[in-house]
Design a protein around this motif. Structure first.
Motif, PDB file in Angstrom:
ATOM      1  N   MET A 158       0.807  -1.361   0.198  1.00  0.00           N
ATOM      2  CA  MET A 158       0.134   0.014  -0.249  1.00  0.00           C
ATOM      3  C   MET A 158       0.926   1.077   0.046  1.00  0.00           C
ATOM      4  O   MET A 158       1.970   1.493   0.598  1.00  0.00           O
ATOM      5  CB  MET A 158      -0.964  -0.171   1.156  1.00  0.00           C
ATOM      6  N   ASP A 159       0.627   2.211  -0.935  1.00  0.00           N
ATOM      7  CA  ASP A 159       1.552   3.392  -0.830  1.00  0.00           C
ATOM      8  C   ASP A 159       1.060   4.398   0.128  1.00  0.00           C
ATOM      9  O   ASP A 159       0.120   4.239   0.967  1.00  0.00           O
ATOM     10  CB  ASP A 159       1.471   4.064  -2.189  1.00  0.00           C
ATOM     11  N   ALA A 160       1.633   5.441   0.239  1.00  0.00           N
ATOM     12  CA  ALA A 160       1.325   6.626   1.295  1.00  0.00           C
ATOM     13  C   ALA A 160      -0.123   7.187   1.115  1.00  0.00           C
ATOM     14  O   ALA A 160      -0.623   7.709   2.225  1.00  0.00           O
ATOM     15  CB  ALA A 160       2.369   7.651   0.989  1.00  0.00           C
ATOM     16  N   ASN A 161      -0.578   7.296  -0.001  1.00  0.00           N
ATOM     17  CA  ASN A 161      -1.934   7.622  -0.049  1.00  0.00           C
ATOM     18  C   ASN A 161      -2.905   6.679   0.109  1.00  0.00           C
ATOM     19  O   ASN A 161      -4.320   6.902  -0.083  1.00  0.00           O
ATOM     20  CB  ASN A 161      -2.274   7.972  -1.463  1.00  0.00           C
ATOM     21  N   GLY A 162      -2.540   5.444   0.572  1.00  0.00           N
ATOM     22  CA  GLY A 162      -3.474   4.307   0.995  1.00  0.00           C
ATOM     23  C   GLY A 162      -4.145   3.495  -0.293  1.00  0.00           C
ATOM     24  O   GLY A 162      -5.291   2.883  -0.019  1.00  0.00           O
ATOM     25  N   GLN A 163      -3.385   3.478  -1.286  1.00  0.00           N
ATOM     26  CA  GLN A 163      -4.014   2.973  -2.515  1.00  0.00           C
ATOM     27  C   GLN A 163      -2.973   1.612  -2.842  1.00  0.00           C
ATOM     28  O   GLN A 163      -1.817   1.691  -2.480  1.00  0.00           O
ATOM     29  CB  GLN A 163      -3.693   3.762  -3.874  1.00  0.00           C
ATOM     30  N   LEU A 164      -3.693   0.443  -3.029  1.00  0.00           N
ATOM     31  CA  LEU A 164      -3.084  -0.837  -3.236  1.00  0.00           C
ATOM     32  C   LEU A 164      -3.170  -1.123  -4.954  1.00  0.00           C
ATOM     33  O   LEU A 164      -4.276  -1.083  -5.163  1.00  0.00           O
ATOM     34  CB  LEU A 164      -3.799  -1.864  -2.457  1.00  0.00           C
ATOM     35  N   ARG A 165      -2.155  -1.134  -5.645  1.00  0.00           N
ATOM     36  CA  ARG A 165      -2.103  -1.431  -6.757  1.00  0.00           C
ATOM     37  C   ARG A 165      -2.078  -2.864  -7.016  1.00  0.00           C
ATOM     38  O   ARG A 165      -1.373  -3.578  -6.365  1.00  0.00           O
ATOM     39  CB  ARG A 165      -0.747  -0.612  -7.430  1.00  0.00           C
ATOM     40  N   PHE A 166      -2.825  -3.396  -8.186  1.00  0.00           N
ATOM     41  CA  PHE A 166      -2.877  -4.804  -8.393  1.00  0.00           C
ATOM     42  C   PHE A 166      -2.967  -5.063 -10.007  1.00  0.00           C
ATOM     43  O   PHE A 166      -3.383  -4.296 -10.677  1.00  0.00           O
ATOM     44  CB  PHE A 166      -4.076  -5.311  -7.602  1.00  0.00           C
TER      45      PHE A 166
ATOM     46  N   ASP B 285      -9.300   3.297  -0.409  1.00  0.00           N
ATOM     47  CA  ASP B 285     -10.180   3.241   0.926  1.00  0.00           C
ATOM     48  C   ASP B 285     -10.630   1.964   1.389  1.00  0.00           C
ATOM     49  O   ASP B 285     -11.847   1.808   1.739  1.00  0.00           O
ATOM     50  CB  ASP B 285     -11.439   4.310   0.679  1.00  0.00           C
ATOM     51  N   LEU B 286      -9.795   1.055   1.342  1.00  0.00           N
ATOM     52  CA  LEU B 286     -10.043  -0.332   1.752  1.00  0.00           C
ATOM     53  C   LEU B 286     -10.665  -0.459   3.077  1.00  0.00           C
ATOM     54  O   LEU B 286     -11.811  -1.265   3.217  1.00  0.00           O
ATOM     55  CB  LEU B 286      -8.930  -1.291   1.634  1.00  0.00           C
ATOM     56  N   ALA B 287     -10.379   0.334   3.930  1.00  0.00           N
ATOM     57  CA  ALA B 287     -10.860   0.047   5.566  1.00  0.00           C
ATOM     58  C   ALA B 287     -12.176   0.862   5.576  1.00  0.00           C
ATOM     59  O   ALA B 287     -12.982   0.520   6.555  1.00  0.00           O
ATOM     60  CB  ALA B 287      -9.974   0.793   6.394  1.00  0.00           C
TER      61      ALA B 287
END
Length: 172
Positions: A1-9, A30-32
């Protein structure tokens, strides 16, 4: 997860049975709290394999779209579906949306300047326009998911059932 809370896939799937291939290059945000997925969707597959038809003889589609989805809505925007039919590329563009809060609802609006539906279907639609539409939709209308749908297709010109038609607007 990057500093902005995004997870690349990146996801990829292939089906030997249907000869389709799907890829998503995206990110989860915004996974949480309120998960959202956005990215690029690519798909390739046969328009419709008939009985005894092989991957070598089928007409294939290539689809590209921007994907945005959350827990209640999935949207495909900037969608383009191309067909290479008898060496003549053809293009269908538009958008699609699905919602499932309170039951499944599907909607899409697609358009094209020219589609040779007879060639795309490898000549299986040359009997009559009604039989052509039945072949192209297959069992999707009878066996599709339960819910409501609104499909709009606007074709400036189309070859269907051996006839060239102008101003074809289909709403299902």
């Amino acid at each position: 997860m990057d500093a902005n809370g995004q997870l690349r896939f990146k996801l990829s799937s292939r089906s030997a049975a249907t000869k389709t291939h799907h890829k998503i290059d995206g990110q989860i945000q915004d996974l949480a709290t309120a998960p959202r997925v956005s990215g690029k969707l690519e798909a390739r597959g046969p328009v419709r394999l008939g009985k005894g038809e092989t991957e070598d003889t089928a007409t294939f589609y290539d689809m590209n779209a921007q994907l945005n989805l959350n827990t209640s809505v999935a949207e495909l925007s900037d969608m383009s579906v191309s067909f290479d039919s008898a060496g003549r590329p053809q293009l269908l563009v538009g958008a699609a949306r699905a919602t499932w809060d309170g039951g499944l609802k599907l909607s899409s609006k697609l358009s094209s300047q020219w589609l040779d539906l007879d060639a795309i279907s490898a000549g299986k639609t040359r009997k009559s326009p009604i039989e052509a539409l039945a072949f192209l939709t297959g069992d999707a209308i009878a066996t599709g998911p339960q819910g409501s749908s609104n499909l709009q297709i606007e074709l400036e010109q189309a070859s269907l059932g051996g006839e060239v038609d102008s101003g074809l607007n289909v709403r299902l």
